[in-house]
Design a protein around this motif. Structure first.
Motif, PDB file in Angstrom:
ATOM      1  N   ILE A 285      30.121 -20.112  -8.701  1.00  0.00           N
ATOM      2  CA  ILE A 285      29.253 -20.062  -9.882  1.00  0.00           C
ATOM      3  C   ILE A 285      28.286 -18.885  -9.709  1.00  0.00           C
ATOM      4  O   ILE A 285      27.114 -19.063  -9.347  1.00  0.00           O
ATOM      5  N   PRO A 286      28.758 -17.656  -9.933  1.00  0.00           N
ATOM      6  CA  PRO A 286      27.915 -16.480  -9.701  1.00  0.00           C
ATOM      7  C   PRO A 286      26.963 -16.215 -10.871  1.00  0.00           C
ATOM      8  O   PRO A 286      27.176 -16.703 -11.984  1.00  0.00           O
ATOM      9  N   ASP A 287      25.913 -15.438 -10.587  1.00  0.00           N
ATOM     10  CA  ASP A 287      25.055 -14.986 -11.685  1.00  0.00           C
ATOM     11  C   ASP A 287      25.656 -13.715 -12.270  1.00  0.00           C
ATOM     12  O   ASP A 287      26.758 -13.293 -11.899  1.00  0.00           O
ATOM     13  N   GLU A 288      24.923 -13.065 -13.167  1.00  0.00           N
ATOM     14  CA  GLU A 288      25.465 -11.890 -13.850  1.00  0.00           C
ATOM     15  C   GLU A 288      25.712 -10.703 -12.917  1.00  0.00           C
ATOM     16  O   GLU A 288      26.454  -9.774 -13.261  1.00  0.00           O
ATOM     17  N   ASN A 289      25.114 -10.747 -11.730  1.00  0.00           N
ATOM     18  CA  ASN A 289      25.307  -9.671 -10.758  1.00  0.00           C
ATOM     19  C   ASN A 289      26.302 -10.037  -9.659  1.00  0.00           C
ATOM     20  O   ASN A 289      26.476  -9.273  -8.702  1.00  0.00           O
ATOM     21  N   GLY A 290      26.909 -11.204  -9.780  1.00  0.00           N
ATOM     22  CA  GLY A 290      27.878 -11.631  -8.786  1.00  0.00           C
ATOM     23  C   GLY A 290      27.258 -12.304  -7.580  1.00  0.00           C
ATOM     24  O   GLY A 290      27.949 -12.597  -6.603  1.00  0.00           O
ATOM     25  N   ASN A 291      25.936 -12.543  -7.632  1.00  0.00           N
ATOM     26  CA  ASN A 291      25.243 -13.211  -6.530  1.00  0.00           C
ATOM     27  C   ASN A 291      25.163 -14.715  -6.779  1.00  0.00           C
ATOM     28  O   ASN A 291      25.579 -15.201  -7.834  1.00  0.00           O
ATOM     29  N   PHE A 292      24.604 -15.444  -5.825  1.00  0.00           N
ATOM     30  CA  PHE A 292      24.410 -16.880  -6.013  1.00  0.00           C
ATOM     31  C   PHE A 292      23.424 -17.116  -7.163  1.00  0.00           C
ATOM     32  O   PHE A 292      22.420 -16.411  -7.289  1.00  0.00           O
ATOM     33  N   THR A 293      23.723 -18.103  -7.980  1.00  0.00           N
ATOM     34  CA  THR A 293      22.887 -18.423  -9.144  1.00  0.00           C
ATOM     35  C   THR A 293      21.596 -19.109  -8.720  1.00  0.00           C
ATOM     36  O   THR A 293      21.602 -19.978  -7.855  1.00  0.00           O
ATOM     37  N   ARG A 294      20.492 -18.729  -9.356  1.00  0.00           N
ATOM     38  CA  ARG A 294      19.204 -19.374  -9.073  1.00  0.00           C
ATOM     39  C   ARG A 294      19.215 -20.800  -9.632  1.00  0.00           C
ATOM     40  O   ARG A 294      19.585 -21.015 -10.801  1.00  0.00           O
ATOM     41  N   PRO A 295      18.810 -21.785  -8.829  1.00  0.00           N
ATOM     42  CA  PRO A 295      18.776 -23.166  -9.307  1.00  0.00           C
ATOM     43  C   PRO A 295      17.964 -23.345 -10.579  1.00  0.00           C
ATOM     44  O   PRO A 295      18.324 -24.150 -11.438  1.00  0.00           O
ATOM     45  N   VAL A 296      16.861 -22.591 -10.732  1.00  0.00           N
ATOM     46  CA  VAL A 296      16.020 -22.752 -11.918  1.00  0.00           C
ATOM     47  C   VAL A 296      16.785 -22.362 -13.180  1.00  0.00           C
ATOM     48  O   VAL A 296      16.654 -23.015 -14.223  1.00  0.00           O
TER      49      VAL A 296
END
Length: 347
Positions: A285-296
């Motif tokens: 479940i990556p964020d828009e940059n391919g990193n781990f998504t912030r829980p918030v």
């Protein structure tokens, strides 16, 4: 020196030189300790407590735990008794702080955290012999039943305060989560992640910590190895503006485990990969940059779905509660011989 600044002589006597030296050494040690004690007890509480946090707590606890300690101190303790001199603080001051917070409508858990931080801090002062008597001894935490009664709230059993989704709510939630705009584009990114949680009982940090190589679809299992947390940005121990993600160990030793996958869970994993797949070593479940998504951000998206679906507010942990409830209840076999585990359901 006496009160007027005049030097005073201190004499020691004994039958041997060694005895006199021992008496002098003990006196000097006790004298130095009294100076240290007087210096600590003359500090403002917020200066003394902040030093305790940074020197003793920061190296010995998880970053998220330290953030919670410091947040409680800065927001719930310092504004009330932070300017008081440590040596002047009495049990009555602490009881007043706890009572005021209760009367102001703060949650029981919030006030309990205040009590816990103060309790650890004053225990440290007592152990270091900076103070002779711990004021917390006469300032116990208010009983939960009395606390809630004072706020005209009902003291419900834990089992009655846990929120779960009904079968009807699950259907409504899924319909909204996978709804689309008129052009066919989905309204919510990675909606399948919430249904995956519902079918595996994963915590938020656990599901966000998954990378694609943790998942073995052939053997229908996922391996939990890490978790995602949000912590305060810091320069050393000094907090800076903003938050950052920490990827690290799971909540406890038993949290590192293998989780079986039912048909729906596998379907949701494939759905997530269809939406975003950046390789085996990238987050599921990556964020828009391919990193781990912030829980918030993950949590905000969940609340938007709940609101649009017209479902009363339930924390993300309710998905785990729902999974656990179905696991405990089970499903009766057709022949009446026991029940199947909830992992065999498809929620």
């Amino acid at each position: 020196m006496d009160e007027s600044g005049e030097r005073k002589r201190k004499s020691f006597s004994g039958t041997t030189k060694a005895e006199v030296n021992k008496k002098m050494t003990e006196y000097i040690t006790a004298f130095n300790d009294s100076i240290i004690e007087s210096q600590e007890t003359k500090k403002r509480l917020k200066d003394s407590m902040q030093n305790w946090l940074e020197v003793f707590k920061f190296p010995s606890v998880e970053r998220t735990t330290y953030d919670r300690y410091e947040c409680t101190a800065k927001n719930q303790i310092y504004p009330y008794i932070g300017d008081k001199v440590v040596g002047d603080i009495k049990s009555a001051d602490i009881k007043k702080l706890l009572n005021d917070k209760m009367n102001e409508g703060y949650a029981y858990t919030t006030v309990k955290k205040v009590h816990n931080v103060l309790n650890e801090y004053f225990r440290y002062l007592t152990q270091q012999e900076y103070i002779d008597r711990n004021p917390m001894i006469s300032a116990p935490m208010i009983k939960k039943s009395n606390f809630l009664a004072a706020q005209d709230k009902e003291n419900l059993p834990t089992s009655e305060t846990i929120t779960v989704f009904t079968p009807e709510e699950i259907k409504i939630f899924k319909d909204e989560a996978f709804s689309t705009f008129s052009n066919g584009k989905r309204k919510y990114q990675q909606a399948a992640a919430y249904i995956l949680m519902l079918n595996t009982g994963l915590r938020t940090g656990e599901v966000l910590g998954l990378i694609n190589s943790d998942i073995d679809l052939e053997n229908r299992v996922m391996h939990l190895n890490r978790g995602v947390k949000e912590i305060s940005k810091r320069d050393g121990v000094t907090a800076e503006k903003g938050r950052e993600i920490k990827v690290g160990k799971l909540k406890s030793a038993t949290s590192k485990r293998d989780v079986p996958l039912n048909d729906t869970a596998i379907e949701m994993i494939l759905d997530l990969r269809k939406e975003f797949y950046l390789g085996d070593n990238s987050p599921l479940i990556p964020d828009e940059n391919g990193n781990f998504t912030r829980p918030v951000n993950f949590r905000k998206r969940y609340y938007r779905i709940l609101k649009a679906a017209g479902i009363e507010t339930k924390g993300l942990h309710s998905l785990r509660h729902t999974f656990a409830t179905n696991l405990v209840n089970g499903i009766k076999q057709a022949d009446g011989s026991g029940s199947r585990l909830a992992r065999t359901y498809n929620l």
